[in-house]
Design a protein around this motif. Structure first.
Motif, mmCIF file in Angstrom:
data_model
loop_
_atom_site.group_PDB
_atom_site.id
_atom_site.type_symbol
_atom_site.label_atom_id
_atom_site.label_comp_id
_atom_site.label_asym_id
_atom_site.label_seq_id
_atom_site.Cartn_x
_atom_site.Cartn_y
_atom_site.Cartn_z
ATOM 1 N N LYS A 1 0.940 -1.079 -0.029
ATOM 2 C CA LYS A 1 0.017 -0.134 -0.030
ATOM 3 C C LYS A 1 0.984 1.101 -0.023
ATOM 4 O O LYS A 1 1.845 1.339 0.894
ATOM 5 N N LEU A 2 0.849 1.934 -0.936
ATOM 6 C CA LEU A 2 1.414 3.429 -0.963
ATOM 7 C C LEU A 2 0.745 4.542 -1.379
ATOM 8 O O LEU A 2 -0.346 4.266 -1.872
ATOM 9 N N ASN A 3 1.163 5.522 -0.867
ATOM 10 C CA ASN A 3 0.547 6.807 -1.191
ATOM 11 C C ASN A 3 1.192 7.577 -2.187
ATOM 12 O O ASN A 3 2.565 8.050 -1.886
ATOM 13 N N VAL A 4 0.931 7.733 -3.435
ATOM 14 C CA VAL A 4 1.877 8.147 -4.511
ATOM 15 C C VAL A 4 1.165 9.701 -4.813
ATOM 16 O O VAL A 4 -0.080 9.631 -5.422
ATOM 17 N N ASN A 5 1.800 10.820 -4.910
ATOM 18 C CA ASN A 5 1.384 12.102 -4.908
ATOM 19 C C ASN A 5 -0.216 12.258 -4.558
ATOM 20 O O ASN A 5 -1.244 12.774 -5.373
ATOM 21 N N SER A 6 -0.107 11.958 -3.162
ATOM 22 C CA SER A 6 -1.169 12.178 -2.498
ATOM 23 C C SER A 6 -2.819 11.278 -2.772
ATOM 24 O O SER A 6 -3.717 11.452 -2.477
ATOM 25 N N LEU B 1 9.932 -6.586 -7.698
ATOM 26 C CA LEU B 1 9.583 -5.302 -8.568
ATOM 27 C C LEU B 1 10.444 -4.256 -8.067
ATOM 28 O O LEU B 1 10.228 -3.885 -6.769
ATOM 29 N N LEU B 2 11.004 -3.392 -8.682
ATOM 30 C CA LEU B 2 11.645 -2.290 -8.261
ATOM 31 C C LEU B 2 10.761 -1.039 -8.047
ATOM 32 O O LEU B 2 9.669 -0.958 -8.828
ATOM 33 N N ALA C 1 9.845 -2.270 -4.468
ATOM 34 C CA ALA C 1 8.566 -1.599 -4.156
ATOM 35 C C ALA C 1 8.112 -2.069 -2.825
ATOM 36 O O ALA C 1 7.519 -1.353 -2.025
ATOM 37 N N ALA C 2 8.324 -3.455 -2.403
ATOM 38 C CA ALA C 2 8.060 -3.862 -1.104
ATOM 39 C C ALA C 2 8.696 -3.184 -0.073
ATOM 40 O O ALA C 2 8.113 -2.875 1.154
#
Lengths: 153, 286
Positions: free
Chosen positions: A4-9, A20-21, A63-64
């Protein structure tokens, strides 16, 4: 594995291969191709993004490893104000040629100027020492960042 | 194109969970920052059966100062050393070495423990930690042990950390008032392995040297090494002592011709930086 990531809000949840990078998660999974892949060995800085507020090289990170983090890429660096002062200054003075390194340099320089009010030339050179530009010889970029630092935020 | 092989990845929540994972696998691989670990995976230099990410373990975080001693968790990032408020001469030496690591972006990623454990002879922190007499706290299933960093390295990229152990923290006393410090790294191009780096600490009482510690690293030596200088205690240093220290340092030269320079060049550079370090920390006496 689930990350789970927050990318650019914006929040993203994804199922990724552990190998995966981060840079490929951003480019291929999310389609944010402004972050570039250059040397692939952590030298050139083309893949620079902000991870929890600090610039890192996203080709040297799984990415992990970034699971749960906040990421800002070049697509989100100007906070919806068109171009930020670094981008404007670089653009107005035509400080770049091919532009491949641009996104990494803008990220590194923007972060640096947020922390340094009145930098001198050697401060700027040190701040950009993780970003390689093969066109310009750096002087126009350094000048553009110094000019940007004089602009009122 | 560089890409890691298929891997299994775990991010344990505690050291004890990490130690269990280490013990349960035949080819486990620890990463924290990943600047070297992920790169080595991409280069297919490794084929681990499990990648264990210990970069976020709380037990490996934090820089504390208690009873004149620092404890630096192994997963502390390099930039945290530089941003730290500590400014005694010992910590200042470590700060200078930390700010010589890679570039600002890599310093946001890499950890102190990684820099110590990789065993690259040209890494920046080991010479500084050697001069500081740092103790490494190493954690295993059966408990923890302390090892002075001067006996940690047994060859390039080789150290005494067992396969099922984790570097927990790095501990050293602040040498304190009256100490002068010096760090210098000589490289051909930015981000190259250094030809030689040197860290030094000294205390001079009146005209006599009370304590002098010099350590060198870089591609000119086999492993980061402390120079034997205990004989100098109580001596008023002059040219003769300087030359003796320089000679002791140059004896540590691995001195092979390679892309970092010729054997003769490396020997000359060791001598030059050792002299710089000596003159800087012993200073006005000469």
């Amino acid at each position: 594995m689930k990350i789970k990531l927050n990318v650019n809000s914006e929040d993203y949840t994804g199922d990724v291969e552990p190998r995966l990078l981060l840079v490929d998660f951003l480019r291929d999974t999310l389609g944010l191709t402004g972050t570039h892949v250059g040397c692939e060995t952590g030298s050139c800085g083309s893949c620079t993004v902000l991870l929890d507020g600090r610039p890192v090289k996203s080709c040297l990170m799984l990415a992990a490893q970034a699971d749960g983090s906040r990421i800002i890429t070049i697509e989100g660096i100007s906070k919806g104000e068109g171009m930020n002062r670094v981008q404007k200054s670089i653009s107005e003075s035509k400080a770049l040629q091919c532009g491949f390194c641009a996104s990494g340099i803008v990220i590194a320089a923007t972060w640096f100027l947020e922390r340094n009010e009145n930098p001198n030339e050697s401060d700027v050179r040190e701040a950009l020492s993780g970003n390689i530009c093969r066109c310009t010889g750096y002087q126009p970029i350094v000048d553009a960042v110094l000019n940007a630092s004089k602009e009122v935020k | 194109m560089l890409y890691p092989p298929q891997i299994n990845y775990e991010r344990p929540e505690s050291i004890s969970e990490a130690l269990s994972l280490l013990n349960e696998h035949s080819r486990p691989f620890l990463i924290a920052g990943g600047t070297i670990g992920v790169l080595n995976l991409k280069r297919r230099a490794l084929s681990p059966d499990l990648v264990i990410d210990i970069g976020r373990l709380k037990e490996l975080k934090g820089i504390d100062f208690r009873d004149e001693k620092y404890r630096i968790g192994s997963a502390v990032k390099i930039y945290e050393i530089i941003d730290s408020e500590f400014n005694g001469p010992g910590f200042s030496l470590l700060k200078k070495a930390a700010s010589s690591v890679g570039d600002p972006l890599l310093r946001n990623m890499g950890t102190v423990g990684g820099n110590v454990c990789i065993g690259d002879p040209s890494n920046d922190l080991p010479p500084a930690l050697l001069a500081l007499g740092a103790e490494l706290n190493i954690v295993g299933k059966a408990g923890s042990r302390n090892l002075n960093i001067s006996s940690f390295y047994i060859g390039p990229y080789r150290n005494l950390l067992a396969k099922n152990e984790i570097l927990g923290s790095i501990n050293f006393a602040e040498p304190g008032k009256g100490y002068r410090w010096f760090y210098y790294k000589h490289y051909i191009r930015h981000l190259d392995h250094s030809v030689v780096n040197v860290a030094a600490l000294a205390k001079v009482e009146g005209k006599k040297i009370d304590d002098l510690r010099i350590a060198i690293g870089g591609m000119s030596v086999r492993v980061p090494t402390l120079i034997e200088t205990s004989w100098i205690k109580g001596i008023t240093a002059g040219q003769e002592e300087l030359q003796r220290v320089v000679k002791l340092a140059s004896e540590k030269c691995l001195c092979l011709d390679d892309r970092h320079g010729s054997a003769e060049y490396k020997k000359n550079m060791i001598e030059k930086v050792t002299q710089m370090a000596f003159l800087s920390v012993v200073g006005g006496v000469l």
